[in-house]
Design an enzyme around this catalytic site. Structure first.
Site, short mmCIF file in Angstrom:
data_model
loop_
_atom_site.label_atom_id
_atom_site.label_comp_id
_atom_site.label_asym_id
_atom_site.label_seq_id
_atom_site.Cartn_x
_atom_site.Cartn_y
_atom_site.Cartn_z
N GLU A 121 -26.73 7.41 1.58
CA GLU A 121 -26.97 6.31 1.64
C GLU A 121 -26.17 4.80 0.33
OE1 GLU A 121 -30.06 6.82 -1.70
OE2 GLU A 121 -30.89 7.58 -1.29
N ASP B 194 -31.62 -0.50 -11.33
CA ASP B 194 -30.35 0.71 -11.46
C ASP B 194 -29.97 0.47 -12.26
OD1 ASP B 194 -30.21 0.35 -8.32
OD2 ASP B 194 -29.17 -1.05 -8.44
#
Length: 259
Positions: A48, A59
């Site tokens: 990814e 995140d």
């Protein structure tokens, strides 16, 4: 190579697929490509590549710092295609892109899909795009034969899980958090429940990441998931020790000797 093919091949070997996340442009474009090839050469099946975003609300700190550095160095969304092409030319891992939806919209869904397919990409993981708002992406992904990976979480209703499974191709991304050591068994059970819900709704492939940093984590999660996703640990290895370190960690996670 498609992510579904890589997961099927891993299953045939009696193991979960190993999926690695790396931020695009960290620490620079050339090193992103080298790091991705290094993990592929050390047992990673699916890569990814995350597009840096100015407000990465989903995140953690390590990845936020890496994407901030990439943006500070002048990373542009259009460079993602150079990265994908560079990786796919040098290894046979399936290469996905994880991205917030706004950068795709800004470029144009059709143009992004076309250029991504031309670069050899497998599909997109879209954490902030829900299936019922993804009509344009569904059409473009079908036109260019790209996989669609949507997310489910412990909070997802049964109806939402079913809708997400039906809209996804490649795999379903099952969201959870490893937490601190003392809470790990509880959180692991929650993740296992998310995977079970995905399978019950018809998902052929359900993949999950739980703060994986060791081989034992891969084995634990791989007992119930079709793929195990590793992000922060690899990004930290790349930050601290460069391409060699990220390859060595991939070898440890996959149970292979470092290539």
């Amino acid at each position: 190579m498609r992510s579904a093919q890589k997961i099927a091949a891993a299953k045939a070997e009696g193991r979960p697929a190993l999926i690695a996340y790396l931020p695009a442009g960290f620490p620079d474009v050339a090193t992103t490509i080298d790091a991705a090839v290094a993990v592929a050469n050390n047992g990673v099946d699916i890569i990814e590549i995350g597009i840096p975003y100015s407000d990465p609300v989903m995140d953690g700190e390590v990845i936020q710092q890496a994407t901030t550095q990439a943006l500070g160095n002048g990373f542009r969304v259009s460079q993602i295609f150079e990265i994908i092409a560079g990786i796919t030319a040098r290894c046979d891992a399936a290469v996905m892109v994880m991205t917030y939806w706004n950068p795709v919209l800004r470029m144009g869904v059709e143009e992004f899909a076309r250029r991504f397919a031309e670069a050899g990409g497998s599909g997109l993981i879209t954490p902030d795009l829900v299936p019922d708002e993804a009509g344009e992406w569904v059409a473009a992904s079908e036109k260019y034969d790209l996989e669609r990976v949507f997310l489910i979480a412990p909070s997802s209703s049964q109806a939402r899980v079913k809708m997400t499974v039906q809209a996804s191709s490649g795999f379903v991304y099952c969201v959870s958090v490893m937490g601190v050591t003392g809470a790990r068994s509880e959180v692991s059970a929650a993740a296992q429940d998310v995977v079970a819900a995905a399978h019950a709704a018809g998902a052929e492939n359900a993949c999950v990441g739980l703060g994986v940093s060791k081989r034992e984590h891969v084995q634990q999660i791989g007992a119930y998931a079709d793929g195990v996703i590793v992000g922060t640990a690899l990004v930290a290895a790349l930050r601290d020790g460069g391409v060699e370190a990220v390859g060595a960690l991939a070898a440890e996670l996959s149970g292979r000797a470092s290539a």
